[in-house]
Design an enzyme around this catalytic site. Structure first.
Site, PDB file in Angstrom:
ATOM      1  N   THR A 122       0.785  -1.159  -0.017  1.00  0.00           N
ATOM      2  CA  THR A 122      -0.297   0.042   0.007  1.00  0.00           C
ATOM      3  C   THR A 122       0.845   1.226  -0.015  1.00  0.00           C
ATOM      4  O   THR A 122       1.955   1.227   0.508  1.00  0.00           O
ATOM      5  CB  THR A 122      -0.696  -0.100   1.207  1.00  0.00           C
ATOM      6  OG1 THR A 122      -1.812  -1.095   1.190  1.00  0.00           O
ATOM      7  CG2 THR A 122      -1.612   1.502   1.597  1.00  0.00           C
ATOM      8  N   THR A 160       0.074   0.525   6.540  1.00  0.00           N
ATOM      9  CA  THR A 160       0.173  -0.582   5.476  1.00  0.00           C
ATOM     10  C   THR A 160       0.483  -1.780   6.363  1.00  0.00           C
ATOM     11  O   THR A 160       1.011  -1.607   7.315  1.00  0.00           O
ATOM     12  CB  THR A 160       1.435  -0.292   4.831  1.00  0.00           C
ATOM     13  OG1 THR A 160       1.895  -1.274   3.851  1.00  0.00           O
ATOM     14  CG2 THR A 160       2.632   0.271   5.537  1.00  0.00           C
ATOM     15  N   GLY A 161      -0.110  -2.834   6.007  1.00  0.00           N
ATOM     16  CA  GLY A 161       0.212  -4.005   6.653  1.00  0.00           C
ATOM     17  C   GLY A 161      -0.964  -5.065   6.255  1.00  0.00           C
ATOM     18  O   GLY A 161      -1.878  -4.816   5.488  1.00  0.00           O
ATOM     19  N   GLY A 208      -4.209  -6.094   6.422  1.00  0.00           N
ATOM     20  CA  GLY A 208      -5.187  -5.283   6.711  1.00  0.00           C
ATOM     21  C   GLY A 208      -6.580  -5.540   7.435  1.00  0.00           C
ATOM     22  O   GLY A 208      -7.113  -4.785   8.099  1.00  0.00           O
ATOM     23  N   ARG A 216     -12.757  -9.014  -1.752  1.00  0.00           N
ATOM     24  CA  ARG A 216     -12.225  -8.604  -0.550  1.00  0.00           C
ATOM     25  C   ARG A 216     -11.643  -7.031  -0.521  1.00  0.00           C
ATOM     26  O   ARG A 216     -11.041  -6.841  -1.328  1.00  0.00           O
ATOM     27  CB  ARG A 216     -11.011  -9.512  -0.151  1.00  0.00           C
ATOM     28  CG  ARG A 216     -10.136  -9.404   0.956  1.00  0.00           C
ATOM     29  CD  ARG A 216      -8.935  -8.453   0.818  1.00  0.00           C
ATOM     30  NE  ARG A 216      -8.055  -8.188   1.870  1.00  0.00           N
ATOM     31  CZ  ARG A 216      -6.897  -7.185   2.207  1.00  0.00           C
ATOM     32  NH1 ARG A 216      -7.146  -6.260   1.328  1.00  0.00           N
ATOM     33  NH2 ARG A 216      -6.275  -7.317   3.072  1.00  0.00           N
ATOM     34  N   VAL A 217     -11.982  -6.328   0.587  1.00  0.00           N
ATOM     35  CA  VAL A 217     -11.360  -5.053   0.857  1.00  0.00           C
ATOM     36  C   VAL A 217     -10.666  -5.065   2.116  1.00  0.00           C
ATOM     37  O   VAL A 217     -11.000  -5.600   3.107  1.00  0.00           O
ATOM     38  CB  VAL A 217     -12.686  -4.169   0.947  1.00  0.00           C
ATOM     39  CG1 VAL A 217     -12.321  -2.661   1.104  1.00  0.00           C
ATOM     40  CG2 VAL A 217     -13.476  -4.230  -0.352  1.00  0.00           C
ATOM     41  N   GLY A 218      -9.427  -4.458   2.073  1.00  0.00           N
ATOM     42  CA  GLY A 218      -8.647  -4.428   3.184  1.00  0.00           C
ATOM     43  C   GLY A 218      -8.981  -3.078   4.211  1.00  0.00           C
ATOM     44  O   GLY A 218      -9.874  -2.400   3.945  1.00  0.00           O
TER      45      GLY A 218
HETATM   46  N1  ASP Z   1      -3.097  -2.876   3.939  1.00  0.00           N
HETATM   47  C1  ASP Z   1      -3.452  -3.479   2.856  1.00  0.00           C
HETATM   48  C2  ASP Z   1      -4.440  -4.253   2.513  1.00  0.00           C
HETATM   49  O1  ASP Z   1      -4.999  -5.001   3.491  1.00  0.00           O
HETATM   50  C3  ASP Z   1      -2.149  -4.094   2.258  1.00  0.00           C
HETATM   51  C4  ASP Z   1      -0.894  -3.260   2.172  1.00  0.00           C
HETATM   52  O2  ASP Z   1      -0.519  -2.532   3.240  1.00  0.00           O
HETATM   53  O3  ASP Z   1      -0.210  -3.484   1.215  1.00  0.00           O
HETATM   54  O4  ASP Z   1      -5.167  -4.227   1.550  1.00  0.00           O
END
Ligand code: ASP
Length: 326
Positions: free
Chosen positions: A193, A244-245, A247, A221-223
């Site tokens: 992200t 970011t991480g 989600g 799916r939605v994060g």
């Molecule tokens: N947090 C984002 C998600 O879960 C993934 C990411 O940080 O790259 O969609």
């Protein structure tokens, strides 16, 4: 007298332990520096925090090194589903979109939703139609695809078809005689992200986040990225945050808002609140990742509990500072 500041991230993750070419690492650092500088310029010209985060995230989306916009990861069906959000700390106005596959710059669509719609969040075809009606650039979904991301999907599906977040690192790939990963952070273990937070000369805060999600995610799916309070939050009373991480864990912890709430209700500093969420709370449910945050005084926090996070920040009048590892 406020010194405006912007901070950005391009995803957190595990380090690619295979020998990383210094050139490749330099490419990432240069991209981060260029984008921090662009955000600083917006602020130096008297632009708002909203304009600075919009521009920084747009540039990160257009950069194929990062998993948002061009270069986004693939779903399990080899498609792209992009999510983004933006929030204005002065008014708490917000805009978000999710599951779009043809809007070139999802962050611009989120901004249109915030500014021109009475709603906050559009998904799927409705979000795509809204972006088109607002005059945003629509692209063929293949625009987002890069060979590197397609190989990544095929590798995941071959080796660990059920995983949406992978379980091997660059070292393992090399041990099996496969090519070393091309990213300083292992692209199979990295959450790509992108996001930005800023404080402008008027004392206003803003945050924006944009993502392709995670490789091999299930369709639909939605994060956390587009969810106000989970992956994106801004409030002039406290701070602006972009995460970011993994989600799902950030959603369950309502992480971005939690930092603001800790500051507002307990008087914690930005650093204390951000560290508590990233280093103490998220790990209790195996939440991995990091975030960038700035408070109303211009303090910056960039904590992460992974081995690295593409990150950078810059105050107006100072050189950008960028880094990948600890
Ligand atoms: N947090 C984002 C998600 O879960 C993934 C990411 O940080 O790259 O969609």
């Amino acid at each position: 007298m406020i010194t405006p500041v912007i901070a950005i991230h391009g995803g957190a993750g595990a380090m690619a332990r295979a020998a990383m070419s210094p050139e490749k690492e330099q490419e990432y650092l240069d991209a981060l520096r260029r984008i921090v500088a662009a955000g600083q310029q917006v602020l130096a010209d008297g632009g708002s925090a909203l304009d600075a985060v919009t521009e920084a995230v747009r540039l990160l989306e257009d950069c194929p090194l990062f998993n948002a916009g061009h270069g986004a990861v693939f779903t399990s069906a080899a498609t792209h589903e992009l999510d983004a959000a933006i929030m204005d700390g002065a008014t708490l106005r917000s805009g978000a979109i999710a599951n779009v596959s043809n809007v070139r710059n999802p962050v611009l669509a989120a901004r249109k939703v915030m500014e021109n719609s009475k709603h906050v969040f559009f998904v799927g075809a409705g979000a795509e139609n809204y972006a088109a009606e607002q005059g945003l650039e629509i692209v063929d979904p293949s625009y987002f695809s890069t060979e590197a991301r397609r190989e990544q999907l095929l590798r995941v599906q071959r080796e660990n078809p059920d995983a949406a977040v992978l379980d091997h690192d660059g070292q393992a790939l090399v041990a099996r005689g496969q090519p070393a990963p091309a990213d300083p952070l292992d692209s199979d273990k990295k959450f790509g992200t992108v996001g930005a937070v800023a404080l402008d000369a008027q004392g206003n805060l803003a945050a924006a986040t944009s993502t392709g999600g995670i490789t091999n995610k299930q369709v639909g799916r939605v994060g956390d990225a587009p969810l106000i309070g989970a992956g994106t939050y801004a409030n002039n009373r406290t701070c602006a945050v972009s995460t970011t991480g993994t989600g799902e864990m950030f959603i369950r912890m309502v992480s971005a808002y939690d930092i603001s709430a800790l500051m507002e209700y307990t008087g914690a500093s930005l650093e204390q609140a951000a560290d508590r969420v990233v280093m103490e709370k998220l790990p209790t449910i195996e939440g991995k990742g990091g975030l960038v945050a700035v408070d109303a005084q211009g303090n910056v926090a960039l904590p992460f509990n992974t081995e690295g996070m593409y990150r950078g920040f810059g105050r107006v009048g100072q050189q950008p500072e960028v880094a990948i590892y600890r």
